[in-house]
Design an enzyme around this catalytic site. Structure first.
Site, short mmCIF file in Angstrom:
data_model
loop_
_atom_site.label_atom_id
_atom_site.label_comp_id
_atom_site.label_asym_id
_atom_site.label_seq_id
_atom_site.Cartn_x
_atom_site.Cartn_y
_atom_site.Cartn_z
CE1 TYR A 126 106.01 3.31 97.21
CE2 TYR A 126 105.12 3.50 94.99
CZ TYR A 126 106.09 3.81 95.92
OH TYR A 126 107.14 4.63 95.56
CE LYS A 143 113.32 7.54 111.04
NZ LYS A 143 114.67 8.12 111.20
CG ASP A 183 117.77 8.33 109.36
OD1 ASP A 183 117.96 7.12 109.56
OD2 ASP A 183 117.52 9.13 110.29
CG ASP A 224 110.37 5.42 94.62
OD1 ASP A 224 110.78 5.19 93.46
OD2 ASP A 224 109.81 6.48 94.95
CG ASP A 235 115.16 8.23 91.86
OD1 ASP A 235 114.81 7.15 91.33
OD2 ASP A 235 114.67 9.33 91.52
C1 IPM Z 1 109.52 3.80 90.30
C2 IPM Z 1 108.56 4.97 90.20
C3 IPM Z 1 107.16 4.58 90.67
C4 IPM Z 1 107.28 4.17 92.12
C5 IPM Z 1 106.11 5.69 90.48
C6 IPM Z 1 105.93 6.04 89.03
C7 IPM Z 1 104.78 5.34 91.09
O1 IPM Z 1 109.06 6.07 90.89
O2 IPM Z 1 109.22 2.73 89.74
O3 IPM Z 1 110.59 3.95 90.90
O4 IPM Z 1 107.28 5.02 93.02
O5 IPM Z 1 107.37 2.98 92.35
MN MN Z 2 111.10 5.82 91.57
#
Ligand code: IPM
Ligand code: MN
Ligand code: NAD
Length: 357
Positions: A135, A186, A219, A243, A247
């Site tokens: 990042y 990884k 993974d 990140d 999700d």
């Molecule tokens: C999150 C988002 C951000 C990230 C994006 C918007 C840059 O996906 O906060 O999870 O990848 O950190």
């Molecule tokens: Mn995200």
């Protein structure tokens, strides 16, 4: 206490309005007001003014506020995502918010996407390193746009960065009376940067003999999060992997609209936001799920030491799930604002009390 509120873009605006409604309800009930200051930083603001955030923006956030609440940032008109980079990633870097705290807690069995699993199987936290990794955007493009293009994006791992997030995970486990920490990297393929994670993890784990410290390649972690999430209590990983797996964590909670997060530097001004983004197709249509934002406001209150208010919000969200007062993404038929109204109403006048009278 002063809170900077940045609704941002898309559904960020929709869900922030509901989190604010809920914050107002709970602070009215407890009689401990919060001063909310709205900041317009967003794609609209950037496109109008050419400014992502003012030159003193980070100093202002750091010095003038006790916490920051953010909706989401991202707009198809800003192709390079410059404003999100400056505002969100910029705040993470400049305020040194090195802990990305993402609880993955299923609040209703009915929302579990996994067969024969429920609340007891989905209850862990992810600590995502939040200031390093890929990042930092160190690198560049050579001969961009040509068939000879070379693109380099370096991953940064420092002892300081890796050490502090791993230590935070073990400290959290200790204070919460948890006994399992799992680190994911990884290191089988990334034999330089992730060797550092291996080294530090082993060194820190040795200081916590009461905690079982395990390791998975990222993974395999992704696979086990779906197959058997009940084995996890505390997961710690790097910025990019964190990140991605959070999700998956959102999905385990019923959908991305349910997931909350805190970008934290312990003891300093920190930033709270739902895990989801601005979801442009849903924006302004009164359909976005506001629960992740509402639960993020609870995380904010908890971090500010206002634990009783945080619990009131969480209880009201759970009551909304039980009552089916939810948006369509999690099986309900209410709009964003109706869900916010219901949760705020539940805080002002809890249904248990209504039933008891
Ligand atoms: C999150 C988002 C951000 C990230 C994006 C918007 C840059 O996906 O906060 O999870 O990848 O950190
Ligand atoms: Mn995200
Ligand atoms: P997203 O999280 O915005 O949406 C992905 C999908 O998840 C949506 O299409 C929708 O189906 C579902 N979803 C997400 N939030 C929901 C909610 N509250 N209620 C109901 N459904 C919901 O991810 P994306 O589409 O990949 O990204 C859209 C924009 O948001 C991009 O510009 C991205 O960079 C940005 N983004 C910002 C943040 C942030 O500000 N923290 C986080 C992630 C993505």
């Amino acid at each position: 206490m002063r809170i900077a509120v940045i609704p941002g873009d898309g559904i960020g605006k929709d869900v922030t309005a509901e989190a604010v409604k809920v914050l107002k309800a709970v602070t009215e009930v407890t009689g401990r007001p919060l001063e909310l200051e709205f900041l317009p930083w967003s794609a609209d603001y950037y496109l109008e003014t050419g400014i992502t955030l003012p030159p003193d923006g980070y100093d202002m956030l750091r010095n003038d506020f006790d916490a920051i609440f953010l909706g989401a940032l991202g707009d198809p008109r800003v192709k390079d995502n410059r404003h999100a980079r400056d505002i969100l990633l910029g705040a993470r870097f400049e305020l040194d918010l090195y802990v990305n705290y993402r609880p993955v807690k299923l609040l209703s069995d009915a929302l579990c996407p996994l067969k024969n699993r429920g609340r007891k199987d989905v209850n862990f936290v992810v600590f995502r390193e939040n200031t390093e990794g890929v990042y930092v955007s160190i690198g560049g493009r050579f001969k961009a746009g040509t068939p000879d293009e070379v693109a380099i994006q370096e991953e940064i791992n420092t002892f300081k960065g890796v050490n502090r997030i791993i230590r935070h995970a073990f400290e959290f486990a200790t204070t919460q009376a948890l006994t399992k920490v799992c680190m994911a990297d990884k290191s089988n393929a990334m034999q330089q940067g992730h060797a550092l994670w291996q080294r530090v993890y082993k060194e820190v784990a040795a200081e916590y003999p009461g905690i079982t410290a395990s390791h998975l390649y990222i993974d395999a972690l992704a696979m086990f999060l779906v197959k058997d999430p009940g084995q996890f209590e505390v997961v710690v990983t790097n910025n990019l992997f964190g990140d991605i797996v959070t999700d998956i964590g959102g999905a385990l909670q019923g959908g991305l609209g349910m997931a909350a997060s805190g970008n934290i530097h312990p003891g300093r001004t920190s930033l709270f936001e739902p895990v989801h983004g601005s979801a442009p197709p849903l924006a302004g249509r009164n359909i976005a799920n506001p629960m992740g934002a509402i639960l993020s406001s609870a995380l904010m209150l908890e971090t500010l030491g206002r634990v009783d208010e945080a619990r009131q919000i969480e209880r009201a969200v759970e009551a909304a799930l039980v009552a089916g007062e939810t948006t369509v993404d999690i099986g309900g038929s209410r709009g964003t604002t109706e869900v916010g109204d219901w949760v705020a109403g539940e805080i002002r006048d809890p249904s248990e009390r209504r039933e008891g009278t």
